[in-house]
Write a protein that holds these residues in place. Structure first.
Motif, short mmCIF file in Angstrom:
data_model
loop_
_atom_site.label_atom_id
_atom_site.label_comp_id
_atom_site.label_asym_id
_atom_site.label_seq_id
_atom_site.Cartn_x
_atom_site.Cartn_y
_atom_site.Cartn_z
N GLN A 221 0.83 -1.20 0.00
CA GLN A 221 0.00 0.00 0.00
C GLN A 221 0.86 1.26 0.00
N LEU A 222 1.94 1.26 0.77
CA LEU A 222 2.83 2.42 0.78
C LEU A 222 3.40 2.69 -0.61
N ALA A 223 3.76 1.62 -1.32
CA ALA A 223 4.28 1.79 -2.67
C ALA A 223 3.20 2.35 -3.60
N LEU A 224 1.96 1.86 -3.43
CA LEU A 224 0.87 2.38 -4.26
C LEU A 224 0.59 3.85 -3.95
N VAL A 225 0.66 4.21 -2.67
CA VAL A 225 0.47 5.61 -2.29
C VAL A 225 1.55 6.48 -2.92
N ALA A 226 2.80 6.02 -2.87
CA ALA A 226 3.90 6.77 -3.49
C ALA A 226 3.68 6.91 -4.99
N LEU A 227 3.18 5.84 -5.61
CA LEU A 227 2.93 5.86 -7.05
C LEU A 227 1.80 6.81 -7.41
N VAL A 228 0.70 6.77 -6.64
CA VAL A 228 -0.44 7.65 -6.90
C VAL A 228 -0.05 9.10 -6.67
N ALA A 229 0.62 9.37 -5.55
CA ALA A 229 1.04 10.74 -5.25
C ALA A 229 2.05 11.24 -6.28
N GLY A 230 2.94 10.35 -6.73
CA GLY A 230 3.90 10.73 -7.77
C GLY A 230 3.22 11.06 -9.08
N THR A 231 2.17 10.31 -9.42
CA THR A 231 1.41 10.58 -10.63
C THR A 231 0.70 11.94 -10.54
N ALA A 232 0.09 12.20 -9.37
CA ALA A 232 -0.56 13.49 -9.16
C ALA A 232 0.45 14.62 -9.25
N LYS A 233 1.67 14.38 -8.75
CA LYS A 233 2.71 15.39 -8.80
C LYS A 233 3.10 15.73 -10.23
N VAL A 234 3.12 14.73 -11.10
CA VAL A 234 3.43 14.98 -12.51
C VAL A 234 2.44 15.98 -13.09
N PHE A 235 1.16 15.74 -12.86
CA PHE A 235 0.13 16.62 -13.41
C PHE A 235 0.16 17.99 -12.75
N PHE A 236 0.34 18.01 -11.42
CA PHE A 236 0.34 19.29 -10.71
C PHE A 236 1.52 20.16 -11.16
N ALA A 237 2.72 19.57 -11.18
CA ALA A 237 3.91 20.34 -11.53
C ALA A 237 3.84 20.85 -12.97
N THR A 238 3.31 20.04 -13.88
CA THR A 238 3.19 20.45 -15.27
C THR A 238 2.16 21.58 -15.41
N ALA A 239 1.01 21.41 -14.77
CA ALA A 239 -0.05 22.42 -14.87
C ALA A 239 0.36 23.72 -14.19
N TYR A 240 1.06 23.61 -13.08
CA TYR A 240 1.45 24.81 -12.32
C TYR A 240 2.41 25.67 -13.14
N ARG A 241 3.36 25.06 -13.81
CA ARG A 241 4.29 25.83 -14.63
C ARG A 241 3.58 26.47 -15.82
N ALA A 242 2.60 25.79 -16.36
CA ALA A 242 1.85 26.34 -17.49
C ALA A 242 0.82 27.38 -17.06
N TYR A 243 0.39 27.32 -15.80
CA TYR A 243 -0.63 28.24 -15.28
C TYR A 243 -0.03 29.57 -14.84
N LEU A 244 1.21 29.55 -14.38
CA LEU A 244 1.83 30.75 -13.83
C LEU A 244 1.81 31.93 -14.80
N PRO A 245 2.10 31.76 -16.11
CA PRO A 245 2.06 32.92 -17.00
C PRO A 245 0.67 33.56 -17.12
N ALA A 246 -0.39 32.83 -16.76
CA ALA A 246 -1.72 33.42 -16.77
C ALA A 246 -1.98 34.25 -15.52
N VAL A 247 -1.20 33.98 -14.46
CA VAL A 247 -1.41 34.67 -13.18
C VAL A 247 -0.62 35.96 -13.11
N VAL A 248 0.61 35.97 -13.65
CA VAL A 248 1.45 37.17 -13.60
C VAL A 248 1.81 37.60 -15.01
N LYS A 249 2.17 38.86 -15.14
CA LYS A 249 2.58 39.40 -16.44
C LYS A 249 3.96 38.87 -16.81
N PRO A 250 4.27 38.82 -18.11
CA PRO A 250 5.58 38.30 -18.54
C PRO A 250 6.75 38.99 -17.85
#
Length: 463
Positions: free
Chosen positions: A139-168
Motif C-alpha cells: 500500500q505504501l508503494a501504491l500511495v507513493a505511485l499515486v502521489a507521484g502521478t498526481a505530482k506529474v500533473f500538478f507540476a506540469t499544470a502549475y508551470r503552465a498556469y503561472l504565465p496566466a497569473v502574472v505578467k511576462p
C-alpha cells in the motif's frame, strides 16, 4: 524625518506636525514595504504562492515520513524502502509526455485541484488503514505511485498556469519567490517530519502532508484567474506529444538546457545518494553533525533563489545561467576533499555554491521558458524537458552506487562531481554563451517551430 531648529522655533505648530509621519514619509515607508513584498501584494499570486509553498513543505515532509512509516511501523527491509523512492519518480517516465498533452488540452487550475485532492486522499489512507491493522508495504508503494502521478500533473499544470497569473515582465520575480519558498520547504521538511515522528508517530507526518494538500486546494479554489485557452482541433495524443518534443529538439536553447539537465541530474543524484555514507563512514561525522552540514549546504538553494533576480538585472539573465551552472560547478570538486577540521569548511562552501548556482540558474531559465514557449505548448514542452531530466535520476543513483562498491565512496564522489563540472560544457555549446540576456517574446505559434533563438530581443529593461 529630520527638521532644523530654526524652522521649529519660527513655527511651533510646524514642530508638532513634523512629530507625525508626513505623507511623503508614509509614502516612502509604503513603497519600501511594497518593494520588498513585490508580487505578494497581488492576491492571485499570493494565493498560488501560499498553496504551492505549503504543498512543497508537505512533499518534503513525505520524503522522510513515508520511509519512516515503512521502517518503524512495518519494519521493512532496505530494498522495500528504496522501492518507495523509485515509485515516486516512476510516473515521470511512464506518463510524463502524455500528461503534458492532457494539461494543454484543459484547465490547468482544475487539473491542479484534482491532483491536490487525490494526493490528500492517498496520504490519508495510510493512517486510516494502519488504524485498522491492515497496512502493508504494497500500500505504501501504491500511495507513493499515486502521489507521484498526481505530482506529474500538478507540476506540469502549475508551470503552465503561472504565465496566466502574472505578467511576462514579472515571471522572473514569481519564479524566484516560488523557488525560494520551495528551498525553505526542502530545508525544513525533514526536520518537521522528524519532530512529528518524535512527538506523535511517523504516521503523523503523512497526516500533515495531507493537510498541506488541502491548504493548496483551498488556495486554488479561491483564485479567480481565468486562463486564455485558444480553441484548437483535438488531434491524436501522439501528434501533440511529438509537437512538444519537436520544439525542444529544434530550438538550440531548449535542447541544450535539457541535455545539460540530464547530465547534471545524473551527476548530482549520484553525489547525493552517497553523501550521507561519505560523511559518516569516510569523514567520521556523527549523524547529528551530518544532518547539520547537509542543512547548511541546502541553504544554498535559498541564497540562489534570493539573488537570481537582482543578478539577472545587473549582469544579464543568460550570464546568470552560465555563472550558476557552469562557473560555480567546478567548486564541487572540493567536496571529496572533506575531512575533519578545515576540510569541512571547504565542503560547506562548495556545497552552498553549487546548490545556489543551480537554483539561481533554474529560477532564471524557468521564467525564460514561460515567456518564450507558446502558451498552448507550454505543458508539453515542460514535460518533455522534465522526462529527460528526471529520467536520469534513478540511473545516477545506480551508477554512483556501483562506483562506490568498486572503487570506494570518495573516488565515486570525485567521478560524479567531475561529470557535474563537465556538464556545463553542454551549455557552452549553445548560443547562450554569446548572449547577455536570454531571448524574450514567444518562440512562435503552435504551427511554426522553426524560429531562431539568436534573433530575438533581450528581456525588457536589459541593456
Amino acid at each position: 524625518m529630520t527638521t532644523t531648529k530654526s524652522s521649529a522655533a519660527a513655527d511651533p505648530s510646524a514642530a508638532a506636525d513634523h512629530s507625525k509621519p508626513t505623507a511623503a514619509t508614509t509614502g516612502l515607508l509604503t513603497n519600501g514595504l511594497a518593494d520588498r513584498l513585490g508580487l505578494l501584494r497581488d492576491r492571485e499570486f499570493r494565493l498560488l504562492w501560499t498553496g504551492e509553498s505549503v504543498s512543497s513543505l508537505g512533499s518534503s515532509v513525505t520524503t522522510v515520513a513515508l520511509p519512516l512509516v515503512a521502517v518503524t511501523v512495518l519494519h521493512a527491509p532496505p530494498l522495500a524502502v528504496s522501492v518507495l523512492a523509485a515509485a515516486a519518480w516512476l510516473p515521470w517516465l511512464i506518463i510524463g509526455l502524455p500528461a503534458g498533452a492532457w494539461v494543454d488540452r484543459g484547465s490547468r487550475r482544475r487539473i491542479m485541484l484534482v491532483a491536490d485532492w487525490i494526493s490528500m486522499a492517498a496520504f490519508l489512507s495510510v493512517p486510516v488503514v494502519a488504524a485498522l491493522g491492515h497496512l502493508t508495504v504494497v500500500q505504501l508503494a501504491l500511495v507513493a505511485l499515486v502521489a507521484g502521478t498526481a505530482k506529474v500533473f500538478f507540476a506540469t499544470a502549475y508551470r503552465a498556469y503561472l504565465p496566466a497569473v502574472v505578467k511576462p515582465a514579472h515571471l522572473l520575480e514569481a519564479n524566484a519567490k516560488l523557488q525560494g519558498s520551495e528551498q525553505v520547504a526542502n530545508l525544513a521538511g525533514p526536520g518537521v517530519a522528524g519532530l512529528f515522528a518524535q512527538l506523535a508517530s511517523a504516521l503523523g507526518g503523512l497526516v500533515l502532508d495531507a493537510a498541506t494538500f488541502a491548504v493548496s486546494a483551498v488556495c486554488l479554489t479561491r483564485m479567480r484567474t481565468v486562463e486564455e485557452v485558444r480553441p484548437r482541433a483535438r488531434r491524436r495524443l501522439r501528434t501533440e506529444i511529438r509537437e512538444g518534443l519537436g520544439m525542444v529538439a529544434r530550438d538550440s536553447l531548449l535542447r541544450g538546457h535539457t541535455l545539460y539537465g540530464c547530465a547534471a541530474n545524473l551527476a548530482l543524484t549520484g553525489y547525493q545518494s552517497l553523501l550521507v555514507l561519505f560523511l559518516v563512514r569516510d569523514v567520521g561525522l556523527s549523524a547529528g553533525a551530518t544532518g547539520v552540514l547537509i542543512a547548511i549546504t541546502s541553504g544554498g538553494g535559498i541564497l540562489g533563489a534570493t539573488v537570481a533576480r537582482g543578478l539577472a538585472t545587473r549582469i544579464g539573465s543568460a550570464r546568470v545561467v552560465l555563472l550558476g551552472k557552469v562557473g560555480l560547478a567546478p567548486l564541487g570538486l572540493l567536496i571529496p576533499c572533506a575531512n575533519r577540521g578545515f576540510g569541512l569548511v571547504l565542503f560547506a562552501v562548495a556545497g552552498v555554491a553549487i546548490v545556489a548556482g543551480v537554483v539561481a540558474g533554474n529560477v532564471v531559465f524557468a521564467g525564460f521558458m514561460q515567456s518564450y514557449v507558446p502558451a498552448e505548448l507550454l505543458g508539453r514542452v515542460s514535460t518533455s524537458v522534465q522526462v529527460v531530466n528526471f529520467g536520469a535520476i534513478p540511473l545516477g543513483a545506480l551508477v554512483a552506487g556501483a562506483l562506490g562498491n568498486a572503487v570506494g565512496v570518495r573516488t565515486a564522489l570525485w567521478a560524479m562531481l567531475g561529470i557535474f563540472a563537465l556538464s556545463g560544457l553542454i551549455l557552452l555549446a549553445t548560443p547562450v554563451r554569446r548572449l547577455r540576456d536570454l531571448p524574450s517574446g514567444r518562440l512562435g505559434d503552435a504551427s511554426g517551430l522553426n524560429a531562431t533563438s539568436d534573433t530575438r530581443q533581450p528581456f525588457p529593461g536589459s541593456a
